[in-house]
Write a protein that holds these residues in place. Structure first.
Motif, PDB file in Angstrom:
ATOM      1  N   LEU A 108       6.272 -13.450  -4.674  1.00 48.01           N
ATOM      2  CA  LEU A 108       7.203 -12.869  -5.659  1.00 48.01           C
ATOM      3  C   LEU A 108       7.948 -13.937  -6.446  1.00 48.01           C
ATOM      4  N   GLN A 109       8.225 -15.057  -5.814  1.00 49.93           N
ATOM      5  CA  GLN A 109       8.897 -16.132  -6.546  1.00 49.93           C
ATOM      6  C   GLN A 109       7.992 -16.681  -7.651  1.00 49.93           C
ATOM      7  N   ALA A 110       6.686 -16.699  -7.396  1.00 48.68           N
ATOM      8  CA  ALA A 110       5.734 -17.178  -8.409  1.00 48.68           C
ATOM      9  C   ALA A 110       5.401 -16.093  -9.428  1.00 48.68           C
ATOM     10  N   HIS A 111       5.302 -14.850  -8.969  1.00 47.00           N
ATOM     11  CA  HIS A 111       4.946 -13.704  -9.823  1.00 47.00           C
ATOM     12  C   HIS A 111       5.885 -12.550  -9.460  1.00 47.00           C
ATOM     13  N   PRO A 112       7.056 -12.423 -10.111  1.00 46.21           N
ATOM     14  CA  PRO A 112       8.059 -11.438  -9.697  1.00 46.21           C
ATOM     15  C   PRO A 112       7.688  -9.973  -9.934  1.00 46.21           C
ATOM     16  N   GLU A 113       6.673  -9.706 -10.726  1.00 48.61           N
ATOM     17  CA  GLU A 113       6.305  -8.306 -10.953  1.00 48.61           C
ATOM     18  C   GLU A 113       5.387  -7.833  -9.830  1.00 48.61           C
ATOM     19  N   ALA A 114       5.681  -6.624  -9.318  1.00 44.21           N
ATOM     20  CA  ALA A 114       4.953  -6.090  -8.173  1.00 44.21           C
ATOM     21  C   ALA A 114       4.932  -4.572  -8.264  1.00 44.21           C
ATOM     22  N   THR A 115       4.314  -3.952  -7.264  1.00 41.89           N
ATOM     23  CA  THR A 115       4.267  -2.501  -7.159  1.00 41.89           C
ATOM     24  C   THR A 115       4.787  -2.104  -5.786  1.00 41.89           C
ATOM     25  N   ALA A 116       5.706  -1.148  -5.754  1.00 39.30           N
ATOM     26  CA  ALA A 116       6.262  -0.648  -4.502  1.00 39.30           C
ATOM     27  C   ALA A 116       5.839   0.798  -4.316  1.00 39.30           C
ATOM     28  N   ARG A 158      -1.931  -8.679  -2.890  1.00 45.53           N
ATOM     29  CA  ARG A 158      -1.571  -8.845  -1.480  1.00 45.53           C
ATOM     30  C   ARG A 158      -0.629  -7.720  -1.096  1.00 45.53           C
ATOM     31  N   GLU A 159      -0.881  -7.085   0.051  1.00 47.74           N
ATOM     32  CA  GLU A 159      -0.062  -5.956   0.486  1.00 47.74           C
ATOM     33  C   GLU A 159       0.693  -6.290   1.759  1.00 47.74           C
ATOM     34  N   VAL A 160       1.898  -5.748   1.844  1.00 44.29           N
ATOM     35  CA  VAL A 160       2.732  -5.892   3.028  1.00 44.29           C
ATOM     36  C   VAL A 160       3.562  -4.617   3.172  1.00 44.29           C
ATOM     37  N   ARG A 213       0.414  -2.032   8.844  1.00 48.54           N
ATOM     38  CA  ARG A 213      -0.205  -2.170   7.518  1.00 48.54           C
ATOM     39  C   ARG A 213      -1.559  -1.465   7.475  1.00 48.54           C
ATOM     40  N   ALA A 214      -2.360  -1.578   8.531  1.00 50.35           N
ATOM     41  CA  ALA A 214      -3.664  -0.902   8.584  1.00 50.35           C
ATOM     42  C   ALA A 214      -3.485   0.615   8.568  1.00 50.35           C
ATOM     43  N   LEU A 215      -2.501   1.122   9.281  1.00 52.86           N
ATOM     44  CA  LEU A 215      -2.228   2.561   9.300  1.00 52.86           C
ATOM     45  C   LEU A 215      -1.870   3.052   7.896  1.00 52.86           C
ATOM     46  N   VAL A 216      -1.006   2.329   7.204  1.00 52.30           N
ATOM     47  CA  VAL A 216      -0.606   2.715   5.849  1.00 52.30           C
ATOM     48  C   VAL A 216      -1.814   2.661   4.912  1.00 52.30           C
ATOM     49  N   ARG A 217      -2.595   1.601   5.013  1.00 51.31           N
ATOM     50  CA  ARG A 217      -3.761   1.446   4.138  1.00 51.31           C
ATOM     51  C   ARG A 217      -4.794   2.546   4.386  1.00 51.31           C
ATOM     52  N   TRP A 226      17.068   2.437   7.520  1.00 53.83           N
ATOM     53  CA  TRP A 226      16.167   1.888   6.517  1.00 53.83           C
ATOM     54  C   TRP A 226      14.892   2.703   6.478  1.00 53.83           C
ATOM     55  N   GLY A 227      14.151   2.530   5.389  1.00 51.25           N
ATOM     56  CA  GLY A 227      12.865   3.173   5.224  1.00 51.25           C
ATOM     57  C   GLY A 227      11.760   2.136   5.273  1.00 51.25           C
ATOM     58  N   ALA A 228      10.524   2.597   5.122  1.00 40.22           N
ATOM     59  CA  ALA A 228       9.369   1.691   5.086  1.00 40.22           C
ATOM     60  C   ALA A 228       8.622   1.914   3.778  1.00 40.22           C
ATOM     61  N   MET A 229       8.258   0.822   3.116  1.00 44.91           N
ATOM     62  CA  MET A 229       7.508   0.873   1.868  1.00 44.91           C
ATOM     63  C   MET A 229       6.352  -0.118   1.943  1.00 44.91           C
ATOM     64  N   ARG A 230       5.381   0.093   1.066  1.00 44.23           N
ATOM     65  CA  ARG A 230       4.289  -0.861   0.907  1.00 44.23           C
ATOM     66  C   ARG A 230       4.514  -1.593  -0.406  1.00 44.23           C
ATOM     67  N   LEU A 231       4.518  -2.919  -0.349  1.00 41.73           N
ATOM     68  CA  LEU A 231       4.722  -3.746  -1.529  1.00 41.73           C
ATOM     69  C   LEU A 231       3.430  -4.492  -1.823  1.00 41.73           C
ATOM     70  N   THR A 232       2.970  -4.390  -3.070  1.00 40.07           N
ATOM     71  CA  THR A 232       1.781  -5.124  -3.498  1.00 40.07           C
ATOM     72  C   THR A 232       2.223  -6.208  -4.463  1.00 40.07           C
ATOM     73  N   THR A 233       1.978  -7.453  -4.065  1.00 40.35           N
ATOM     74  CA  THR A 233       2.342  -8.620  -4.865  1.00 40.35           C
ATOM     75  C   THR A 233       1.062  -9.265  -5.396  1.00 40.35           C
ATOM     76  N   THR A 234       1.229 -10.282  -6.231  1.00 43.75           N
ATOM     77  CA  THR A 234       0.110 -11.089  -6.718  1.00 43.75           C
ATOM     78  C   THR A 234       0.150 -12.425  -5.990  1.00 43.75           C
ATOM     79  N   GLY A 235      -0.964 -12.807  -5.366  1.00 46.65           N
ATOM     80  CA  GLY A 235      -1.021 -14.058  -4.634  1.00 46.65           C
ATOM     81  C   GLY A 235      -0.695 -15.243  -5.532  1.00 46.65           C
ATOM     82  N   ARG A 236       0.159 -16.115  -5.051  1.00 45.66           N
ATOM     83  CA  ARG A 236       0.614 -17.247  -5.869  1.00 45.66           C
ATOM     84  C   ARG A 236      -0.493 -18.256  -6.124  1.00 45.66           C
ATOM     85  N   ARG A 237      -1.464 -18.374  -5.229  1.00 43.84           N
ATOM     86  CA  ARG A 237      -2.562 -19.323  -5.420  1.00 43.84           C
ATOM     87  C   ARG A 237      -3.845 -18.646  -5.872  1.00 43.84           C
TER      88      ARG A 237
END
Length: 151
Positions: A90-98, A58-60, A22-26, A42-53
């Motif tokens: 994602l269950q709390a906020h299903p919209e994200a950026t890939a 949040r990136e992964v 994750r640090a390398l990608v960032r 498979w490939g590798a992607m970075r997913l940015t979600t919205t923290g549920r709390r």
């Protein structure tokens, strides 16, 4: 015949690898550490979600494959028992950026169910021959997550 327990690296190594990747990608802004899925891979992607709390981004970095316009990944947490935080987000906020090697796209997540899950799980099984052995390590069913393009 496959063994009933496919080998995995120790948990500390898996977690360390995630942090370094994750640090390398960032740091490289996605120039390094992301790749397109290869045939039967498979490939590798970075997913940015919205923290549920917190509501904070949040990136992964996740493995994925393409199913038409959709990106497909699994909520596996390195095959550990707990659900990964990004999936709970994602269950709390299903919209994200890939972000893939091909660019960034807005997506909406859903859990694959029924025939869709069976088909996508089988596709993962073609990519990873130890899939069922790894999944057996988890106490519950591993969610197959579909990231569909948003309009």
């Amino acid at each position: 015949m496959r063994s009933s327990r496919a080998g995995l690296p120790p948990r500390w190594f898996v977690v360390l690898f995630w942090h370094v990747h994750r640090a390398l990608v960032r740091r490289s802004r996605g120039r390094l550490g992301l790749w397109r899925p290869k045939p039967n891979g498979w490939g590798a992607m970075r997913l940015t979600t919205t923290g549920r709390r917190t509501g904070a981004p949040r990136e992964v970095v996740l493995g994925y494959f393409e199913d038409g316009p959709d990106l497909v990944t699994m909520a596996m947490n390195g095959w550990g028992a707990p659900e990964p935080a990004w999936w709970l987000n994602l269950q709390a906020h299903p919209e994200a950026t890939a972000q893939t090697k091909d660019g960034t796209r807005a997506v909406r997540a859903h859990r694959a169910e029924g025939d869709e899950r069976s088909r996508l799980w089988s596709r993962w099984g073609e990519i990873d021959k130890n899939l069922d052995d790894y999944a057996a390590r988890r106490p519950g069913e591993t969610a197959v997550v579909v990231l569909a393009p948003r309009a």
